[in-house]
Design a protein around this motif. Structure first.
Motif, PDB file in Angstrom:
ATOM      1  N   PRO A  17      42.933  34.652  29.934  1.00  0.00           N
ATOM      2  CA  PRO A  17      42.946  33.725  31.216  1.00  0.00           C
ATOM      3  C   PRO A  17      41.470  33.293  31.484  1.00  0.00           C
ATOM      4  O   PRO A  17      40.339  33.494  30.781  1.00  0.00           O
ATOM      5  N   ASP A  18      41.161  32.272  32.166  1.00  0.00           N
ATOM      6  CA  ASP A  18      39.980  31.833  32.760  1.00  0.00           C
ATOM      7  C   ASP A  18      39.217  32.483  33.660  1.00  0.00           C
ATOM      8  O   ASP A  18      37.948  32.358  33.861  1.00  0.00           O
ATOM      9  N   PHE A  19      39.922  33.417  34.322  1.00  0.00           N
ATOM     10  CA  PHE A  19      39.617  34.368  35.468  1.00  0.00           C
ATOM     11  C   PHE A  19      38.733  33.499  36.669  1.00  0.00           C
ATOM     12  O   PHE A  19      38.179  34.217  37.499  1.00  0.00           O
ATOM     13  N   LEU A  20      38.816  32.295  36.652  1.00  0.00           N
ATOM     14  CA  LEU A  20      38.303  31.469  37.704  1.00  0.00           C
ATOM     15  C   LEU A  20      38.897  31.659  39.017  1.00  0.00           C
ATOM     16  O   LEU A  20      38.150  31.347  40.025  1.00  0.00           O
ATOM     17  N   ASP A  21      40.043  32.093  39.269  1.00  0.00           N
ATOM     18  CA  ASP A  21      40.514  32.540  40.529  1.00  0.00           C
ATOM     19  C   ASP A  21      40.416  33.796  40.996  1.00  0.00           C
ATOM     20  O   ASP A  21      40.838  34.045  42.286  1.00  0.00           O
ATOM     21  N   LEU A  22      39.241  34.495  40.355  1.00  0.00           N
ATOM     22  CA  LEU A  22      38.727  35.772  41.013  1.00  0.00           C
ATOM     23  C   LEU A  22      37.461  35.479  42.228  1.00  0.00           C
ATOM     24  O   LEU A  22      37.062  34.524  41.892  1.00  0.00           O
ATOM     25  N   LYS A  34      42.773  42.094  49.979  1.00  0.00           N
ATOM     26  CA  LYS A  34      42.677  41.025  50.752  1.00  0.00           C
ATOM     27  C   LYS A  34      42.073  39.926  50.212  1.00  0.00           C
ATOM     28  O   LYS A  34      42.353  38.685  50.581  1.00  0.00           O
ATOM     29  N   VAL A  35      41.111  40.235  49.311  1.00  0.00           N
ATOM     30  CA  VAL A  35      40.298  38.867  48.714  1.00  0.00           C
ATOM     31  C   VAL A  35      40.761  38.640  47.170  1.00  0.00           C
ATOM     32  O   VAL A  35      40.384  37.535  46.729  1.00  0.00           O
ATOM     33  N   CYS A  36      41.573  39.669  46.617  1.00  0.00           N
ATOM     34  CA  CYS A  36      41.820  39.433  45.444  1.00  0.00           C
ATOM     35  C   CYS A  36      43.126  39.954  45.207  1.00  0.00           C
ATOM     36  O   CYS A  36      43.208  41.282  45.043  1.00  0.00           O
ATOM     37  N   SER A  37      44.269  39.406  45.024  1.00  0.00           N
ATOM     38  CA  SER A  37      45.697  39.847  45.029  1.00  0.00           C
ATOM     39  C   SER A  37      45.945  40.418  43.335  1.00  0.00           C
ATOM     40  O   SER A  37      46.909  41.081  43.226  1.00  0.00           O
TER      41      SER A  37
END
Length: 461
Positions: A17-22, A34-37
């Protein structure tokens, strides 16, 4: 916080993955559901750095926060270990984050792929379902160090906390996790090896002392003798891989005997050196050992399956049984490749298809198949004859249905393993097939009379 922190650079390998949604705008220590599902909990060892785990589908990744130079160096070393096919976690990327107060206002984050079905040493001692593996930890540690040293890897901080263990057909395989202080060389000197072993002894003793303050250790694993025992096992294995023998010109068969003995230990031999000694009537033979994955390579070449070393050895034994049966039936010699093809079609694929229907998808098919083989061994021992694979699969499914799912069949959303060790075989377990009705009933009755351990691995006795 958002304005002062953030991702400044991200280097990633293909296929991940690109991990950009972290939530890169927060330090790893502040990440929470709460900040990272994507956060998940997995069995973990001790770490001096902040480490979090995130899930992308069925894959889990570990993110470790550490100084940029240290993290970049560890990433490079892990890539080198992968290139040399040495047992270690896989590095997938390295990130830089803006963090005021850190050197150059930056910190690094190393991204590695979580090793499926692996356990830290503390779980082996604190989970009552894993007692059978505790003493095997010593051989796994010794074997890991031999393999790493053969590959030119100086660890510099070998400890129980820096190792993950995977079940492998009743044994354990160990993998290096931490490489912050490590170095890669073409070949290690005796001094480098001895220093690494000294550090290992000190760290293992300290780790067991800490653990002994929390749980009662088995009497066979003394806090102060265990590390010494690992070193002794290492020395015996290292000596075996580097042993030179003298042979005469008429004893060429001993070359093959020596190679076969190393293969049986799992070592692959790339070269054999023969040097004349004395008056020339004798030859000194030295083998060049490359890795301890001989059976893995052989099984993969024959079937395409990826397995651990002992899993592969166990499966190859069954393929050889198929070869012997075909040779007898056809009254001619049958290549091992033909037997492997028949084994895949007649045994492995049907078994895995049935287990998937009954129990769900397996995270480690090779280990699951080896568990079935061990269960077959138990049932055959009770019945005083070979009960066959079909009966073994039925009995194994019945045992699994009576208990919570093992770690080997866990889903990505529930990565914490629950391991159990004992159950009785239910007489309702097996449904008779028309062609083997009498034989199945007899085997199931024999199996139901005695409690049978649930196999956590296969066939090692």
């Amino acid at each position: 916080m958002t304005s002062s922190h953030g991702l400044t650079a991200l280097h990633l390998r293909q296929g991940h993955p690109d991990f950009l949604d972290l939530p890169w705008h927060l330090p790893l220590g502040d990440w929470n559901p709460k900040v990272c599902s994507r956060l998940v909990e997995v069995p973990r060892g001790l770490s001096r750095h902040t480490v979090v785990f995130v899930s992308y589908g069925t894959d889990i990744y570990a993110l470790k926060e550490l100084p940029v130079p240290v993290g970049q160096r560890e990433y490079d070393v892990l890539r080198g270990l992968e290139d040399r096919r040495l047992p270690a976690v896989t590095a997938v990327g390295f990130a830089r984050m803006r963090v005021p107060g850190e050197p150059k206002d930056e910190t690094g984050v190393l991204l590695t792929q979580y090793l499926p079905s692996s356990l830290p040493y503390r779980v082996l001692f604190m989970n009552k379902g894993l007692e059978r593996y505790r003493e095997r930890l010593l051989d796994a540690m010794a074997s890991l160090l031999v393999r790493l040293h053969l590959g030119g890897f100086y660890w510099g901080d070998c400890s129980l906390s820096n190792v993950l263990f995977r079940r492998d057909a009743g044994e354990l395989q160990a993998y290096a996790v931490d490489a912050e202080t490590s170095e890669l060389h073409a070949k290690l000197s005796d001094g480098q090896r001895n220093l690494d072993l000294m550090i290992m002894e000190e760290n293992v003793t300290g780790g067991l002392a800490d653990l002994a303050a929390m749980v009662e250790l088995p009497h066979t694993l003394d806090v102060y003798e265990t590390a010494r025992s690992i070193r002794q096992r290492y020395e015996r294995l290292w000596s075996e891989t580097h042993k030179e023998i003298s042979i005469s010109a008429r004893e060429s068969y001993r070359i093959h005997e020596r190679i076969r003995a190393l293969n049986e230990l799992g070592f692959s031999v790339s070269e054999v050196d023969l040097v004349a000694s004395g008056d020339g009537s004798q030859l000194r033979m030295r083998t060049i050992v490359t890795d301890r994955e001989y059976h893995r390579h052989q099984l993969h070449n024959l079937t395409g399956l990826v397995a651990e070393e002992r899993q592969a050895a166990l499966i190859l034994n069954e393929i050889r049984e198929v070869k012997a049966t075909l040779t007898r039936e056809l009254n001619r010699s049958v290549p091992l490749s033909v037997a492997a093809f028949r084994w895949m079609d007649d045994r492995f694929r049907p078994t895995m298809s049935q287990l998937e229907r009954e129990l769900g998808p397996a995270i480690d098919e090779a280990e699951l198949y080896c568990q079935v083989l061990e269960h077959k061994w138990f049932l055959s021992e009770r019945a005083k004859k070979d009960v066959g694979l079909k009966v073994a699969v039925k009995g194994y499914v019945a045992l699994r249905r009576e208990q919570p799912a093992l770690a080997l069949l866990r889903s990505a959303s529930a990565p914490l393993p629950t391991v159990v060790t004992e159950a009785s075989v239910s007489t309702e377990a097996a449904m008779d097939t028309p062609s083997e009705e009498a034989e199945d009933e007899e085997a199931d009755t024999a199996a139901s009379q005695v409690p049978v351990p649930v196999p956590s691995g296969g066939g090692a006795r």
